[in-house]
Motif scaffolding. Structure first.
Motif, PDB file in Angstrom:
ATOM      1  N   LEU A  46       5.177   8.475  -4.092  1.00 22.74           N
ATOM      2  CA  LEU A  46       5.185   8.175  -2.658  1.00 22.74           C
ATOM      3  C   LEU A  46       5.482   6.694  -2.424  1.00 22.74           C
ATOM      4  CD1 LEU A  46       4.560   9.841   0.029  1.00 22.74           C
ATOM      5  CD2 LEU A  46       2.622   8.281   0.200  1.00 22.74           C
ATOM      6  N   ARG A  60      11.568   2.812  -0.365  1.00 18.92           N
ATOM      7  CA  ARG A  60      12.987   3.053  -0.095  1.00 18.92           C
ATOM      8  C   ARG A  60      13.263   2.928   1.392  1.00 18.92           C
ATOM      9  NH1 ARG A  60      17.031   5.904  -1.084  1.00 18.92           N
ATOM     10  NH2 ARG A  60      16.707   7.634   0.349  1.00 18.92           N
ATOM     11  N   ARG A  61      12.279   3.290   2.167  1.00 20.39           N
ATOM     12  CA  ARG A  61      12.438   3.248   3.615  1.00 20.39           C
ATOM     13  C   ARG A  61      11.835   1.984   4.206  1.00 20.39           C
ATOM     14  NH1 ARG A  61      12.686   9.008   6.047  1.00 20.39           N
ATOM     15  NH2 ARG A  61      13.707  10.098   4.354  1.00 20.39           N
ATOM     16  N   GLY A  62      11.374   1.107   3.323  1.00 22.98           N
ATOM     17  CA  GLY A  62      10.861  -0.159   3.815  1.00 22.98           C
ATOM     18  C   GLY A  62       9.411  -0.114   4.244  1.00 22.98           C
ATOM     19  N   VAL A  63       8.705   0.857   3.751  1.00 18.75           N
ATOM     20  CA  VAL A  63       7.305   0.981   4.165  1.00 18.75           C
ATOM     21  C   VAL A  63       6.394   0.879   2.952  1.00 18.75           C
ATOM     22  CG1 VAL A  63       5.619   2.483   5.283  1.00 18.75           C
ATOM     23  CG2 VAL A  63       7.988   2.458   6.071  1.00 18.75           C
ATOM     24  N   GLU A  64       5.370   0.080   3.081  1.00 26.36           N
ATOM     25  CA  GLU A  64       4.378   0.013   2.018  1.00 26.36           C
ATOM     26  C   GLU A  64       3.430   1.179   2.168  1.00 26.36           C
ATOM     27  OE1 GLU A  64       2.054  -3.514   1.193  1.00 26.36           O
ATOM     28  OE2 GLU A  64       3.814  -4.709   1.725  1.00 26.36           O
ATOM     29  N   ALA A  65       3.416   2.044   1.185  1.00 29.81           N
ATOM     30  CA  ALA A  65       2.553   3.221   1.311  1.00 29.81           C
ATOM     31  C   ALA A  65       1.201   2.948   0.678  1.00 29.81           C
ATOM     32  CB  ALA A  65       3.198   4.410   0.640  1.00 29.81           C
ATOM     33  N   ARG A 118      -3.745   2.311  -3.652  1.00 35.27           N
ATOM     34  CA  ARG A 118      -4.457   3.495  -3.151  1.00 35.27           C
ATOM     35  C   ARG A 118      -5.898   3.593  -3.663  1.00 35.27           C
ATOM     36  NH1 ARG A 118      -1.657   7.632   0.142  1.00 35.27           N
ATOM     37  NH2 ARG A 118      -0.341   6.116   1.164  1.00 35.27           N
ATOM     38  N   LYS A 143       9.115   6.383  -2.662  1.00 35.91           N
ATOM     39  CA  LYS A 143       9.756   7.092  -1.556  1.00 35.91           C
ATOM     40  C   LYS A 143       9.663   6.266  -0.266  1.00 35.91           C
ATOM     41  CE  LYS A 143      10.576  11.002   0.927  1.00 35.91           C
ATOM     42  NZ  LYS A 143      11.569  12.013   0.671  1.00 35.91           N
ATOM     43  N   PHE A 144       8.499   5.702  -0.027  1.00 37.76           N
ATOM     44  CA  PHE A 144       8.319   4.959   1.221  1.00 37.76           C
ATOM     45  C   PHE A 144       8.928   3.562   1.158  1.00 37.76           C
ATOM     46  CE2 PHE A 144       5.259   6.976   4.397  1.00 37.76           C
ATOM     47  CZ  PHE A 144       5.754   8.226   4.124  1.00 37.76           C
ATOM     48  N   PRO A 190      -7.241   1.977   3.228  1.00 39.56           N
ATOM     49  CA  PRO A 190      -6.819   1.157   4.367  1.00 39.56           C
ATOM     50  C   PRO A 190      -7.927   1.143   5.431  1.00 39.56           C
ATOM     51  CG  PRO A 190      -5.080   2.675   3.724  1.00 39.56           C
ATOM     52  CD  PRO A 190      -6.275   3.037   2.914  1.00 39.56           C
ATOM     53  N   THR A 226       1.676   0.870  -5.183  1.00 40.18           N
ATOM     54  CA  THR A 226       0.966   1.955  -4.517  1.00 40.18           C
ATOM     55  C   THR A 226      -0.028   2.627  -5.459  1.00 40.18           C
ATOM     56  OG1 THR A 226       2.874   2.327  -3.108  1.00 40.18           O
ATOM     57  CG2 THR A 226       1.268   4.099  -3.227  1.00 40.18           C
TER      58      THR A 226
END
Ligand code: HEM
Ligand code: SF4
Ligand code: SF4
Ligand code: SF4
Lengths: 366, 461, 218
Positions: free
Chosen positions: C207, C213-218, C58, C210-211, C62, C54
């Motif tokens: 971030l 961890r939830r399975g989301v690519e931030a 960043r 954090k994301f 996107p 990330t």
């Protein structure tokens, strides 16, 4: 006819200098002084008919380089003749008389021309121990004070008398000062340089002789015509500067190709003098043309403005030690701030949570 | 699929329910009384508790570049500068700078303390105008977790007694009986029996040692029985050893959305203990956005220790089953293009993206992705309980418009959602805007694509 | 002491001292703060890797945000590249750093750096004007924002004036002002939002973790 009574015209004739050559000199002087060509006859007239004004030359803490520069042109030039024109009643380096005789000559000259004589000073004035520099038992500062009293104007020849120069450089062991630090009530012209360019010096005198007043001066009391522009703006290497082509050492390709000397410490951009235009030794060359950067010798404190070989774009006081010390302080403050925040965080966490004491509604619901 | 609720029944229930929801603010107990100093003190305490190293770094990383505004539905829809996401954290930043920042020694004299006025002005910003959807997180060049920090703001507001009446009502209610909208155990049992009757098989209840616990929510009990029914039917069809529980049927957690952290913790703890007592391996939370993170990421925090059951949301559980072949769905012809709404709480905040898509594929749908999808999805406009706030009506419509704009642009004629409150918001939005696009529950869709029983039983033989 | 002597000497020296102290102060202070750790199980493995990812992803915008934020991102990009090129690869600056650290590195020709610096300066001015005229930006902006951009503009502006020697002031005054503006930038840096040099990447990491961890690519 005594020597004193001769006009410059007479003396030129006696020396066999042609009228044409003299007029050419006057024209050059006019152009140096940025005067219109119509002024040339006026200058010629004035110089030709001028009787020798009395000049007292005081040398204090100096190296005699300035006198050398002006008096020792390798061919007897018209410039040097100007000096013959004036009545150099006192110059202890070059006068024949010495000791009490010499001092006597000065006294007489002062009395005879009280209020009208010119004082030329080379060298700085020590204010520390009075024994550092004396003439005939008199300290420089006393000499300066009482000679200046009857002067019409003072010309500071060279950076030492103008700004303190080398004796003034850190750590200034003699507490040297410039003439202008001692004398406040007389017109002062600074002709700085280490040494100054001879033509500048003589032109200033010529101006004084021709017009009876000093030329226009800048904020450092330097004649604007000579010190109005910096070396950099008139430097023939400037195009290389613009293109970013710099010599990296004194013998590299760039140096051979005549590239800009900025990286080698040239102080041309901050130095106000006429070197790039008038050049030295009858217009032969000047330091940058000879391959060395300008030292900035006509500027105050040139000796203490960082290394001659450090580019102007570098800091002078910054060093790893200071930065390291700052780093240590920073680590200290940072650690303290962090520790403060931590203990604050812990305190908040540990304190009985006010926000979570049950509100009325909460109490009812329990 | 066996229809557990007809369309007409659903619409009637919806109208009634919506009427009820619109008046809950008036039913709420009066706000707790506090002095101004108490409010400020409590809010600050919550803020300061919430600021750890990560939050501090993030707050110190904001450039005020304004990019976040361009991600937020409420700014996009209104162009009102005050809805710029990062502005919603200004109060928090102020407290941080004054009290905890490494530079606080320097900044304190220049940073006035927050006032009760500041807190009151903050209420609209962190409730009405933010659904904590986290889309702004995704555009921020510094990747600042604005969504989560708005949640911290809600906690501070709640602690200061300033949470909106509607959410206070919801939270007080759940604090009292553990469920929402009065969907107490009787109502739950009534609904289960009703579904059981329609489905024609017995629904296991409180079965210790079952593999899977299925949770539901007050919203589903009242309104979206099709979602609960669909999930039950599919579990039954798959032959999973599942159960429902009278002690842990409510997935919603209005401590979490309203900002009452203590309630949030208490509710999660209660469910977790019940789940552990049952001994199930996997818990399926209902189609209710926030109940997923509340249990999936909240259970361990509430217990203060790791827990050893899996938590999945409906779309995730069945999607996985489709992906690894445990669940075969019948491909049907669906000429109408369909759009999928990724609910923020299970999508961007939960990572459930592929599963619902696999389900739709298996059902033979022609999925038209909206331009913003998966972790970049737009919120429905009424998430984080905002669908209950009448004061946020205008903003909800704005959010709905932004979302619906993308759905229309994708050319979809049908919408599938796996979250009850998103559905609520879409339904209300549709009524207000005069739109007519059908909005379906994913669980119901799954159930509608279960192969005929005979085939399955034939397989088993 | 002339202005230039002051600027080259004590001004830069003290500015550097304050800069170093300030940067370490704020960085260490942040680093030492307590961190809470989540207890729930992660949905994905490889958190650190995702955080690092990330940090770099960043840098790119996107695609969904391109229409609304693309212009601003592009400006930001060009500005930072221009800044680095100008500050670290302009001949005269390389000399400065050589004087400071004892070694130099190859510089870019002036014909490259000058246009780059001009563009960077231009972008900063655009960013400033945008900040003052765009209602949303004006609303969220505070003293920190304006001052930081202005303080960053100053060295560019004075640098140009010095190099081209345009303007009514003598070279040494311009050079002194250039040094002084750099000193101001150094002093302002650790205490303003310019400190983002330190925080932006870690913030992205946070971030990202954090994301993920939830399975989301931030
Ligand atoms: C690791 C290094 C750095 C990173 C990752 C970084 C990142 C960023 C980002 C993401 C922005 C926002 C751009 C936007 O508006 O979209 C920004 C703005 C800015 N940065 Fe940096 N930056 C770095 C170093 C620096 C440095 C060394 C300076 C020197 C002064 C600087 C000065 C600025 C300025 C002046 C702005 C514009 C702020 C505004 O629009 O008000 N940055 N930076
Ligand atoms: S050599 Fe010196 S005076 Fe000449 S252009 Fe280069 S820096 Fe300027
Ligand atoms: S996008 Fe991020 S850095 Fe930019 S203003 Fe919003 S929070 Fe700050
Ligand atoms: S979390 Fe969503 S609603 Fe809240 S500010 Fe960010 S984008 Fe807007």
């Amino acid at each position: 006819m005594t020597k004193t009574d001769l006009t410059l015209g007479d003396r030129l004739q006696a020396r066999g200098v042609s009228r044409r050559a003299f007029l050419k000199y006057c024209a050059t002087t006019a152009s140096l002084l940025a005067l219109p060509p119509t002024m040339v006859p006026h200058i010629a007239n004035a110089l030709e008919s001028q009787r020798r004004p009395s000049v007292i030359w005081l040398s204090f803490q100096e190296c005699t380089g300035c006198s050398e520069s002006i008096l020792r042109s390798n061919t007897p030039s018209i410039e040097s003749m100007i000096f013959e024109t004036i009545s150099l009643d006192y110059h202890h380096t070059i006068m024949a008389a010495s000791g009490h005789q010499a001092e006597e000559a000065r006294k007489i000259a002062m009395e005879e021309n009280w209020g009208n004589y010119l004082v030329i000073v080379d060298g700085s004035v020590p204010t520390g121990n009075m024994g550092y520099s004396t003439t005939a038992g008199e300290s420089n500062i006393d000499t300066l004070k009482h000679v200046a009293e009857g002067a019409a104007a003072i010309v500071c020849m060279g950076t030492c008398s103008a700004f303190g120069g080398i004796p003034y450089a850190n750590p200034n062991p003699t507490d040297a000062v410039a003439v202008s630090d001692v004398i406040k009530d007389k017109p002062i012209v600074n002709v700085p340089g280490c040494p100054p360019i001879p033509a500048v010096m003589t032109s200033v005198l010529a101006h004084y002789l021709a017009f009876g007043e000093l030329p226009e001066l800048d904020h450092l009391n330097r004649p604007k015509v000579f010190y109005g522009q910096n070396i950099h703006d008139r430097c023939y290497r400037r195009p290389f500067y613009e293109r970013g082509q710099f010599a990296e050492s004194f013998d590299d390709e760039g140096a051979k190709k005549g590239w800009c000397l900025y990286k080698l410490g040239c102080k041309g951009p901050t130095t106000y003098n006429a070197c790039a235009v008038l050049k030295w030794n009858e217009g032969t060359s000047f330091p940058i043309e000879a391959g060395h950067g300008c030292l900035g010798c006509s500027e105050p404190n040139f000796w203490d403005a960082g290394s001659f070989y450090n580019p102007l774009s570098t800091a002078t006081h910054l060093d790893a030690g200071t930065v390291a010390l700052a780093g240590a302080v920073g680590v200290g403050v940072g650690a303290a701030a962090g520790a403060a925040a931590r203990s604050q965080q812990k305190k908040i966490k540990a304190a009985p949570a006010k926000a979570f004491t049950p509100t009325k509604a909460e109490e009812e619901s329990q | 699929m066996t229809e557990v609720i007809t369309k007409q029944e659903r619409e009637e229930a919806f109208a009634m329910f919506y009427g009820m929801a619109a008046s809950i603010g008036e039913l709420a107990d009066p706000a707790p009384e506090m002095t101004d100093e108490e409010r400020v003190e409590r809010a600050k305490e919550v803020f300061l508790k919430g600021i750890d190293n990560n939050v501090a770094v993030q707050l110190d990383a904001c450039l005020h570049c304004g990019a976040c505004a361009q991600a937020c539905q409420f700014f996009i829809g209104t162009e009102d500068p005050k809805y710029t996401p990062i502005h919603k954290l200004d109060l928090l930043k102020k407290v941080y700078k004054r009290e905890l920042s490494p530079l606080s020694w320097l900044l304190k004299p220049f940073t006035p303390d927050i006032t009760v006025e500041d807190l009151r002005n903050q209420v609209e910003l962190v409730y009405d105008s933010c659904t904590m959807c986290g889309r702004c997180n995704m555009v921020c060049p510094s990747a600042i977790n604005i969504g989560d920090l708005v949640s911290l703001n809600r906690s501070a507001m709640a602690a200061a007694g300033l949470a909106p009446a509607e959410l206070r009502y919801m939270r007080d209610g759940q604090e009292a009986d553990g469920t929402i909208f009065g969907a107490d155990e009787d109502l739950f049992m009534f609904r289960i029996q009703d579904i059981q009757q329609k489905l024609g098989f017995e629904i296991p209840l409180n079965k210790k040692g079952a593999d899977v616990l299925l949770m539901t929510s007050g919203l589903d009990i009242h309104l979206f029985a099709d979602a609960t029914g669909g999930a039950i039917e599919t579990l039954h069809h798959m032959g999973v050893d599942y159960t429902l529980a009278t002690d842990a049927y409510e997935g919603a957690n209005f401590g979490s959305l309203s900002g009452y952290d203590a309630t949030k913790k208490k509710l999660t703890k209660h469910s977790t203990e019940a789940i552990e007592a049952l001994g199930v391996k996997t818990v399926i939370v209902p189609e209710c956005g926030h109940s997923y993170p509340a249990l999936r990421f909240g259970a361990a925090e509430a217990m203060g220790r790791p827990v050893n059951f899996e938590v999945m949301t409906v779309s995730e559980y069945f999607g996985r089953a489709v992906m690894d072949g445990r669940l075969k769905l019948e491909k049907k012809s669906h000429p109408k293009p369909i759009a999928l709404h990724d609910p923020c709480k299970v999508g961007r905040w939960g990572g459930v993206f592929d599963e619902p898509r696999e389900i739709l594929k298996a059902c033979g749908y022609d999925l038209h992705e909206t331009e913003s999808n998966r972790q970049y999805n737009f919120c429905c406009g009424g998430g984080a309980a905002n669908f209950l706030l009448p004061s946020a009506d205008k903003l909800k419509r704005v959010g709905y418009r932004v979302k619906m704009g993308e759905i229309e642009a994708a050319g979809a004629e049908e919408l599938v959602v796996s979250c009850g409150s998103c559905r609520m918001n879409f339904e209300v939005g549709k009524v207000k805007a005069g739109d007519s696009i059908p909005v379906e529950s994913l669980a119901a869709i799954i159930a509608a694509h279960l192969p005929k029983k005979e085939t399955v039983e034939g397989d088993k033989v | 002491m002339t202005l230039l002597e002051f600027a080259r000497g004590p001004a830069l020296q003290w500015a550097a001292v304050i800069f170093v102290i300030g940067m370490l102060w704020r960085t260490l202070g942040l680093l030492l703060m307590l961190r809470s750790r989540p207890l729930s199980k992660d949905r994905k493995k490889g958190l650190a890797g995702a955080g690092v990812k990330t940090m770099f992803s960043r840098f790119l915008l996107p695609k969904v945000f391109a229409k609304r934020v693309g212009f601003q991102y592009l400006l930001g990009w060009i500005w930072h590249v221009g800044f680095v090129l100008t500050v670290f690869f302009f001949q005269v600056h390389v000399m400065f750093f050589k004087g400071l650290v004892g070694f130099g590195w190859p510089a870019l020709p002036n014909s490259v750096v000058l246009p780059v610096a001009a563009v960077s300066l231009g972008i900063l001015v655009i960013l400033l004007v945008r900040r003052m005229t765009n209602p949303m930006l004006r609303y969220i902006s505070n003293f920190n924002d304006y001052s930081s951009v202005i303080v960053t503009i100053l060295p560019f502006a004075t640098g140009f004036a010095t190099f081209t020697h345009i303007g009514v002031l003598p070279y040494e005054t311009l050079l002194a002002l250039h040094f002084l503006s750099v000193a101001l930038l150094l002093v302002w840096f650790p205490f303003s939002k310019l400190f983002h040099v330190i925080t932006v990447l870690p913030s992205r990491y946070i971030l990202g973790v954090k994301f993920w961890r939830r399975g989301v690519e931030a």
